[in-house]
Design a protein around this motif. Structure first.
Motif, mmCIF file in Angstrom:
data_model
loop_
_atom_site.group_PDB
_atom_site.id
_atom_site.type_symbol
_atom_site.label_atom_id
_atom_site.label_comp_id
_atom_site.label_asym_id
_atom_site.label_seq_id
_atom_site.Cartn_x
_atom_site.Cartn_y
_atom_site.Cartn_z
ATOM 1 N N PRO A 190 45.183 46.424 29.154
ATOM 2 C CA PRO A 190 45.466 47.358 30.248
ATOM 3 C C PRO A 190 44.168 47.857 30.866
ATOM 4 C CG PRO A 190 45.810 48.422 28.139
ATOM 5 C CD PRO A 190 45.552 46.979 27.834
ATOM 6 N N GLY A 191 44.233 48.210 32.127
ATOM 7 C CA GLY A 191 43.050 48.729 32.804
ATOM 8 C C GLY A 191 42.160 47.624 33.328
ATOM 9 N N PRO A 192 41.244 47.974 34.226
ATOM 10 C CA PRO A 192 40.328 46.982 34.808
ATOM 11 C C PRO A 192 39.307 46.490 33.795
ATOM 12 C CG PRO A 192 39.746 49.188 35.547
ATOM 13 C CD PRO A 192 41.023 49.327 34.784
ATOM 14 N N ALA A 193 38.802 45.289 34.038
ATOM 15 C CA ALA A 193 37.771 44.718 33.166
ATOM 16 C C ALA A 193 36.486 45.533 33.286
ATOM 17 C CB ALA A 193 37.521 43.270 33.543
ATOM 18 N N VAL A 194 35.752 45.624 32.179
ATOM 19 C CA VAL A 194 34.509 46.394 32.115
ATOM 20 C C VAL A 194 33.325 45.434 32.144
ATOM 21 C CG1 VAL A 194 33.161 47.989 30.698
ATOM 22 C CG2 VAL A 194 35.653 48.219 30.816
ATOM 23 N N PHE A 195 32.263 45.834 32.842
ATOM 24 C CA PHE A 195 31.071 44.984 32.943
ATOM 25 C C PHE A 195 29.845 45.753 32.468
ATOM 26 C CE2 PHE A 195 27.430 43.282 35.403
ATOM 27 C CZ PHE A 195 27.430 41.992 34.888
ATOM 28 N N ASP A 196 29.145 45.195 31.472
ATOM 29 C CA ASP A 196 27.909 45.777 30.960
ATOM 30 C C ASP A 196 26.797 44.747 31.192
ATOM 31 O OD1 ASP A 196 25.746 46.775 29.604
ATOM 32 O OD2 ASP A 196 26.825 47.172 27.734
ATOM 33 N N PRO A 197 25.938 44.949 32.188
ATOM 34 C CA PRO A 197 24.932 43.931 32.529
ATOM 35 C C PRO A 197 23.920 43.675 31.423
ATOM 36 C CG PRO A 197 24.491 45.976 33.700
ATOM 37 C CD PRO A 197 25.837 46.132 33.061
ATOM 38 N N ASP A 219 42.822 37.861 38.235
ATOM 39 C CA ASP A 219 41.655 38.649 38.639
ATOM 40 C C ASP A 219 40.402 38.083 37.966
ATOM 41 O OD1 ASP A 219 39.837 40.562 39.429
ATOM 42 O OD2 ASP A 219 41.128 42.268 38.946
ATOM 43 N N THR A 220 39.433 37.685 38.776
ATOM 44 C CA THR A 220 38.173 37.134 38.259
ATOM 45 C C THR A 220 37.052 38.171 38.303
ATOM 46 O OG1 THR A 220 37.620 36.256 40.441
ATOM 47 C CG2 THR A 220 38.793 34.778 38.938
ATOM 48 N N ALA A 221 37.411 39.444 38.150
ATOM 49 C CA ALA A 221 36.405 40.517 38.219
ATOM 50 C C ALA A 221 35.211 40.213 37.325
ATOM 51 C CB ALA A 221 37.040 41.850 37.823
ATOM 52 N N PRO A 234 42.699 27.074 45.239
ATOM 53 C CA PRO A 234 41.323 27.602 45.115
ATOM 54 C C PRO A 234 41.333 29.121 45.017
ATOM 55 C CG PRO A 234 41.453 25.967 46.866
ATOM 56 C CD PRO A 234 42.866 26.270 46.466
ATOM 57 N N VAL A 235 40.422 29.667 44.194
ATOM 58 C CA VAL A 235 40.308 31.112 44.039
ATOM 59 C C VAL A 235 38.851 31.527 44.201
ATOM 60 C CG1 VAL A 235 42.328 31.369 42.563
ATOM 61 C CG2 VAL A 235 40.095 30.886 41.525
ATOM 62 N N GLY A 236 38.642 32.811 44.397
ATOM 63 C CA GLY A 236 37.308 33.345 44.580
ATOM 64 C C GLY A 236 36.795 34.038 43.340
ATOM 65 N N GLY A 237 35.475 34.120 43.241
ATOM 66 C CA GLY A 237 34.862 34.861 42.166
ATOM 67 C C GLY A 237 34.863 36.351 42.442
ATOM 68 N N HIS A 238 34.897 37.168 41.382
ATOM 69 C CA HIS A 238 34.897 38.634 41.486
ATOM 70 C C HIS A 238 35.946 39.090 42.502
ATOM 71 C CE1 HIS A 238 33.303 42.503 40.571
ATOM 72 N NE2 HIS A 238 32.754 42.720 41.740
ATOM 73 N N ALA A 239 37.186 38.601 42.296
ATOM 74 C CA ALA A 239 38.263 38.888 43.241
ATOM 75 C C ALA A 239 39.599 38.943 42.520
ATOM 76 C CB ALA A 239 38.308 37.820 44.331
ATOM 77 N N ALA A 240 40.509 39.778 43.036
ATOM 78 C CA ALA A 240 41.889 39.798 42.573
ATOM 79 C C ALA A 240 42.660 38.796 43.422
ATOM 80 C CB ALA A 240 42.479 41.195 42.712
ATOM 81 N N ASN A 279 46.459 27.844 33.972
ATOM 82 C CA ASN A 279 45.461 26.778 33.974
ATOM 83 C C ASN A 279 44.304 27.149 34.893
ATOM 84 O OD1 ASN A 279 47.320 24.935 32.521
ATOM 85 N ND2 ASN A 279 48.445 24.973 34.447
ATOM 86 N N GLN A 280 43.081 26.914 34.427
ATOM 87 C CA GLN A 280 41.922 27.076 35.302
ATOM 88 C C GLN A 280 41.215 25.716 35.419
ATOM 89 O OE1 GLN A 280 38.973 29.885 34.006
ATOM 90 N NE2 GLN A 280 39.418 29.643 31.848
ATOM 91 N N HIS A 281 40.946 25.352 36.662
ATOM 92 C CA HIS A 281 40.417 24.029 36.991
ATOM 93 C C HIS A 281 38.974 24.162 37.481
ATOM 94 C CE1 HIS A 281 44.673 22.557 37.137
ATOM 95 N NE2 HIS A 281 44.903 23.778 37.604
ATOM 96 N N PRO A 282 38.006 23.474 36.927
ATOM 97 C CA PRO A 282 38.095 22.737 35.659
ATOM 98 C C PRO A 282 37.797 23.625 34.450
ATOM 99 C CG PRO A 282 35.967 22.345 36.657
ATOM 100 C CD PRO A 282 36.711 23.242 37.613
ATOM 101 N N ASP A 283 37.161 24.761 34.666
ATOM 102 C CA ASP A 283 36.750 25.655 33.580
ATOM 103 C C ASP A 283 36.359 26.985 34.201
ATOM 104 O OD1 ASP A 283 34.078 25.399 34.656
ATOM 105 O OD2 ASP A 283 33.769 23.617 33.442
ATOM 106 N N GLY A 284 35.831 27.914 33.407
ATOM 107 C CA GLY A 284 35.333 29.176 33.963
ATOM 108 C C GLY A 284 35.913 30.377 33.275
ATOM 109 N N GLY A 285 35.994 31.488 34.027
ATOM 110 C CA GLY A 285 36.437 32.738 33.433
ATOM 111 C C GLY A 285 37.406 33.508 34.306
ATOM 112 N N ILE A 286 38.379 34.129 33.653
ATOM 113 C CA ILE A 286 39.359 35.003 34.305
ATOM 114 C C ILE A 286 39.345 36.325 33.538
ATOM 115 C CG2 ILE A 286 41.794 35.385 34.830
ATOM 116 C CD1 ILE A 286 42.123 32.309 34.846
ATOM 117 N N ALA A 287 39.260 37.439 34.257
ATOM 118 C CA ALA A 287 39.166 38.745 33.602
ATOM 119 C C ALA A 287 40.531 39.286 33.194
ATOM 120 C CB ALA A 287 38.467 39.731 34.533
ATOM 121 N N ARG A 288 41.480 39.301 34.112
ATOM 122 C CA ARG A 288 42.791 39.892 33.847
ATOM 123 C C ARG A 288 43.888 39.054 34.496
ATOM 124 N NH1 ARG A 288 40.079 42.338 30.771
ATOM 125 N NH2 ARG A 288 39.926 44.619 30.473
ATOM 126 N N LEU A 289 45.055 39.087 33.844
ATOM 127 C CA LEU A 289 46.261 38.443 34.376
ATOM 128 C C LEU A 289 47.350 39.499 34.458
ATOM 129 C CD1 LEU A 289 47.813 35.736 35.081
ATOM 130 C CD2 LEU A 289 48.573 35.793 32.696
#
Length: 389
Positions: free
Chosen positions: A62-69, A121-123, A164-170, A187-197
């Protein structure tokens, strides 16, 4: 139908400050429905082919993804999401992934139902998001294992074609399949990261289970109840009041802003089906200096509940429409941080309910204890069958 915004391509590298300042998103029309995959309803990511960089379970937090640089681990940047390793081709002559290469995750919905929209969401995945995603749905009874879900006898329906989807986007997708689903394959083509579904839709409960229970909470989200409207959503969603379990902290309930007029606040609900209500609970757990002072509960039977708010108050959303509200709990004093239980003098039949709080504040849960009427149970069975349940 309202056009759904589309986002593609990489986002700009993180430059400091608020990481959500350049997050691409939109007000998706289907977000008013219940998140069927909510972990708090029992949703889970039961398997994934790869989670090298970040765990699959993060998808449903639950809640938005957190980012710690500044946070890195032994495998690289620590991300709040599901992230797979970079795919490679089979040889030096062809080092690129094949066109059909992809990573997948299996999701069990917490509450089976009809899906109206999905948000991938690829936040914070700015240049390491998938190029495209696709989502399939299946309806499988019981508690199938990942191996059973991947078997050849399971029928998967495409809900979101490869897009096709964008990075850092819902990335939002409307879904039109009028079927009851229990599981998803993301499914994510071909690879990568998804923050939230997020999987928004209408709960369609198993009528055989409810019949076996006999008496249950007829307004609970997991049983097919829904918060249709409310006077105030300033601090929290009205649907919190019909989630499973008790609140564990203040923001897991429903709280309104402070009123400066002579009105009152309210929530209107649709029950799982036509039901006979015999008892109710109003819980103010963790609402101590901001709980509602008084509450009243009303029920109406049949007809449309559109524009049916708190009748006769300054906070009203209008008249009750076709059918009258019947007060089953008169205006009653509430105590802070307390679960209040009431046995009704006589059973009351209805399809909708409304709780009015005075003058403002909040409640954490509403429970309406009863059982379905014969026609309510029959309508639920019919819908379940029509949706392939």
């Amino acid at each position: 139908m309202t056009a759904i915004p589309r986002f593609t391509g990489d986002a700009r590298p993180y430059g400091g400050g608020d990481p959500y300042a350049d997050h691409r998103t939109a007000d998706f029309p289907f977000a008013r429905y219940t998140d069927l995959a909510d972990r708090r309803l029992g949703g889970a990511v039961v398997a994934a082919n790869d989670e090298f960089f970040a765990q699959r379970e993060n998808l449903l937090l639950p809640g938005p993804a957190v980012f710690d640089p500044e946070r890195f681990g032994h495998k690289g940047k620590v991300m709040d999401g599901w992230e797979t390793r970079r795919r490679r081709g089979g040889s030096a002559e062809h080092p690129w992934p094949d066109a059909d290469d992809h990573d997948w995750a299996l999701v069990r919905l917490g509450a089976p139902g009809v899906i109206r929209g999905i948000v991938v969401d690829t936040a914070h995945f700015r240049g390491n998001h998938p190029q495209a995603v696709s989502v399939e749905g299946a309806s499988v009874p019981g508690s199938p294992s990942p191996g059973e879900l991947l078997g050849n006898d399971v029928e998967w329906t495409t809900l979101v074609p490869r897009t096709p989807v964008g990075g850092h986007a819902a990335n939002g997708f409307a879904v039109s399949a009028e079927r009851r689903f229990t599981h998803l394959r993301v499914n994510q083509h071909p690879d990568g990261g998804i923050a939230r579904l997020r999987v928004y839709g209408e709960v369609v409960p198993d009528p055989a289970w409810l019949a076996a229970l006999g008496t249950f909470d007829v307004v609970a989200l997991e049983n097919g109840g829904r918060a249709e409207d409310a006077s105030d959503l300033f601090y929290s969603p009205a649907a919190n009041t019909i989630r499973p379990g008790r609140s564990r902290k203040m923001d897991e309930g429903w709280e309104t802003r402070r009123r400066r007029d002579r009105g009152n606040d309210w929530i209107r609900y649709r029950l799982a089906a036509r039901a006979e209500i015999r008892a109710l609970e109003i819980d103010t757990a963790y609402l101590k200096g901001n709980s509602a002072g008084w509450a009243a509960v009303s029920v109406r039977d049949g007809g449309s509940a559109e524009n049916a708010g708190s009748a006769g108050s300054a906070g009203s959303a209008g008249s009750a429409g076709s059918g009258d509200w019947r007060e089953v709990l008169p205006r009653t004093r509430l105590q802070p941080d307390t679960n209040h239980r009431f046995v009704l003098p006589a059973p009351v039949v209805g399809t909708h309910a409304r709780v009015d709080i005075y003058p403002d504040g909040g409640i954490s849960r509403l429970r309406l204890i009863g059982s379905l009427t014969e026609d309510g149970a029959a309508a639920l069975r019919t819908r379940h069958q029509e949706l392939g349940g």
